[in-house]
Design a protein around this motif. Structure first.
Motif, mmCIF file in Angstrom:
data_model
loop_
_atom_site.group_PDB
_atom_site.id
_atom_site.type_symbol
_atom_site.label_atom_id
_atom_site.label_comp_id
_atom_site.label_asym_id
_atom_site.label_seq_id
_atom_site.Cartn_x
_atom_site.Cartn_y
_atom_site.Cartn_z
ATOM 1 N N GLY A 192 16.936 17.824 -3.438
ATOM 2 C CA GLY A 192 16.565 19.236 -3.422
ATOM 3 C C GLY A 192 16.012 19.692 -4.755
ATOM 4 N N VAL A 193 16.571 19.173 -5.838
ATOM 5 C CA VAL A 193 16.071 19.498 -7.177
ATOM 6 C C VAL A 193 14.647 18.989 -7.347
ATOM 7 C CG1 VAL A 193 16.373 19.058 -9.643
ATOM 8 C CG2 VAL A 193 18.369 19.560 -8.225
ATOM 9 N N PHE A 194 14.392 17.767 -6.880
ATOM 10 C CA PHE A 194 13.051 17.193 -6.995
ATOM 11 C C PHE A 194 12.043 17.993 -6.167
ATOM 12 C CE2 PHE A 194 12.831 12.757 -8.873
ATOM 13 C CZ PHE A 194 13.977 12.908 -9.640
ATOM 14 N N GLN A 195 12.461 18.470 -4.998
ATOM 15 C CA GLN A 195 11.559 19.252 -4.158
ATOM 16 C C GLN A 195 11.066 20.502 -4.875
ATOM 17 O OE1 GLN A 195 10.308 18.542 -1.076
ATOM 18 N NE2 GLN A 195 11.303 16.548 -1.183
ATOM 19 N N ALA A 196 11.864 20.990 -5.818
ATOM 20 C CA ALA A 196 11.523 22.211 -6.534
ATOM 21 C C ALA A 196 10.290 22.052 -7.404
ATOM 22 C CB ALA A 196 12.708 22.669 -7.382
ATOM 23 N N PHE A 197 9.958 20.809 -7.811
ATOM 24 C CA PHE A 197 8.789 20.649 -8.677
ATOM 25 C C PHE A 197 7.666 19.807 -8.071
ATOM 26 C CE2 PHE A 197 12.081 17.687 -10.413
ATOM 27 C CZ PHE A 197 11.463 16.464 -10.173
ATOM 28 N N ILE B 95 10.340 6.414 -2.152
ATOM 29 C CA ILE B 95 10.776 5.080 -1.734
ATOM 30 C C ILE B 95 11.482 5.198 -0.383
ATOM 31 C CG2 ILE B 95 12.174 3.059 -2.327
ATOM 32 C CD1 ILE B 95 11.999 3.871 -5.248
ATOM 33 N N GLY B 96 11.073 4.389 0.583
ATOM 34 C CA GLY B 96 11.723 4.437 1.890
ATOM 35 C C GLY B 96 11.117 3.450 2.857
ATOM 36 N N TYR B 97 11.669 3.412 4.051
ATOM 37 C CA TYR B 97 11.136 2.561 5.106
ATOM 38 C C TYR B 97 9.999 3.276 5.822
ATOM 39 C CZ TYR B 97 15.103 -0.523 4.360
ATOM 40 O OH TYR B 97 16.008 -1.386 3.800
ATOM 41 N N ARG B 98 9.013 2.516 6.220
ATOM 42 C CA ARG B 98 7.822 3.057 6.840
ATOM 43 C C ARG B 98 8.156 3.801 8.117
ATOM 44 N NH1 ARG B 98 3.233 0.077 6.849
ATOM 45 N NH2 ARG B 98 3.961 -0.515 4.781
ATOM 46 N N SER C 180 9.301 14.820 1.542
ATOM 47 C CA SER C 180 10.660 15.268 1.850
ATOM 48 C C SER C 180 11.373 14.321 2.803
ATOM 49 C CB SER C 180 10.629 16.675 2.442
ATOM 50 O OG SER C 180 9.849 16.706 3.624
ATOM 51 N N SER C 181 10.616 13.447 3.482
ATOM 52 C CA SER C 181 11.233 12.494 4.407
ATOM 53 C C SER C 181 11.763 11.248 3.705
ATOM 54 C CB SER C 181 10.222 12.062 5.474
ATOM 55 O OG SER C 181 9.807 13.175 6.246
ATOM 56 N N TRP D 46 0.856 -1.185 0.000
ATOM 57 C CA TRP D 46 0.000 0.000 0.000
ATOM 58 C C TRP D 46 0.891 1.233 0.000
ATOM 59 C CZ3 TRP D 46 -0.770 3.218 4.510
ATOM 60 C CH2 TRP D 46 -0.165 2.743 5.683
ATOM 61 N N SER D 47 0.307 2.390 -0.023
ATOM 62 C CA SER D 47 1.057 3.623 -0.272
ATOM 63 C C SER D 47 1.031 4.556 0.941
ATOM 64 C CB SER D 47 0.481 4.352 -1.491
ATOM 65 O OG SER D 47 0.523 3.516 -2.634
ATOM 66 N N PRO D 48 1.930 4.353 1.885
ATOM 67 C CA PRO D 48 1.993 5.244 3.047
ATOM 68 C C PRO D 48 2.644 6.578 2.701
ATOM 69 C CG PRO D 48 3.781 3.686 3.157
ATOM 70 C CD PRO D 48 2.971 3.308 1.948
ATOM 71 N N ARG D 49 2.512 7.525 3.596
ATOM 72 C CA ARG D 49 3.180 8.818 3.425
ATOM 73 C C ARG D 49 4.231 9.073 4.504
ATOM 74 N NH1 ARG D 49 -2.163 9.932 1.764
ATOM 75 N NH2 ARG D 49 -2.274 10.790 -0.358
ATOM 76 N N ALA D 50 4.213 8.262 5.549
ATOM 77 C CA ALA D 50 5.196 8.438 6.626
ATOM 78 C C ALA D 50 6.427 7.588 6.329
ATOM 79 C CB ALA D 50 4.586 8.034 7.966
ATOM 80 N N PHE D 51 7.566 8.248 6.199
ATOM 81 C CA PHE D 51 8.825 7.559 5.939
ATOM 82 C C PHE D 51 9.853 7.946 6.995
ATOM 83 C CE2 PHE D 51 6.850 7.736 1.727
ATOM 84 C CZ PHE D 51 7.074 6.456 1.249
#
Length: 203
Positions: free
Chosen positions: A77-82, A166-169, A92-93, A31-36
């Motif tokens: 940081g570049v990705f955060q720009a868009f 992509i990251g750990y929950r 951002s986490s 599933w698609s969490p938002r907390a990383f």
């Protein structure tokens, strides 16, 4: 690779997802969490996740997908720009962001009508392989595609589909109020609303 994610429906999923037919728990546990957390993803694991995506099926084996990876502080940081403002609040986490694009042209210059379909298959493979490794993913559609195209120098013939976090929950308590309330595996419509035999029912 975790066998538990294939053999057992996770506790957090139970009560939120009930299939109508027998399927592998892998499909429910993804599933698609938002907390990383900020725990790094090893190159070995990230490369395996991208490798799985690259082995997805594609029309004429054209493999139209492209994966633009951000894992350093500079590239993130570049990705955060868009990214859209809402998605910046949580994405951002994530220690890795990957933009998925696909080539709308075949090698001979003809249009490839299947490129987006094939890129979707690659995203699915990416997400499932990550789940097998105990790593979470979340596809983000809310980003400025023109800015992304410009800063990442992506040619016009490539369509930009999604940014994958992509990251750990992480713990949902780390999320802003309002977003934390949505941090649960969601369900699906009844199968008879999306599957039709012979023709589409009007009922």
């Amino acid at each position: 690779m975790s066998l538990e994610v294939v053999q057992t429906i996770a506790e957090e999923v139970q009560g939120n997802r009930t299939p109508e037919n027998g399927i592998s728990p892998l499909f429910l546990n993804r599933w698609s969490p938002r907390a990383f957390t900020n725990q790094p993803i090893t190159d070995e694991d990230l490369n395996a996740i991208l490798e799985a995506a690259h082995w997805a099926p594609s029309s004429y084996n054209d493999q139209p997908w492209r994966f633009i990876v951000a894992k350093t502080e500079e590239h993130l940081g570049v990705f955060q720009a868009f990214l859209g403002d809402f998605n910046k609040l949580w994405a951002s986490s994530a220690p890795v962001l990957v933009l998925i694009a696909s080539d709308s042209k075949r090698e001979n210059g003809d249009p490839n009508g299947a490129h987006a379909f094939d890129a979707g298959a690659a995203w699915s493979s990416l997400a499932l392989q990550a789940t097998l490794k105990g790593i979470s993913t979340h596809a983000i559609g809310g980003f400025d595609r023109e800015v992304a195209r410009r800063v990442l120098e992506i040619p016009e013939q490539f369509e930009l589909h999604a940014v994958i976090a992509i990251g750990y929950r992480g713990d949902k308590s780390s999320l802003p109020e309002g977003i934390a309330e949505r941090e649960v595996p969601n369900g699906r419509k009844p199968l008879n609303q999306v599957v039709f035999e012979g023709k589409v029912s009007k009922e």
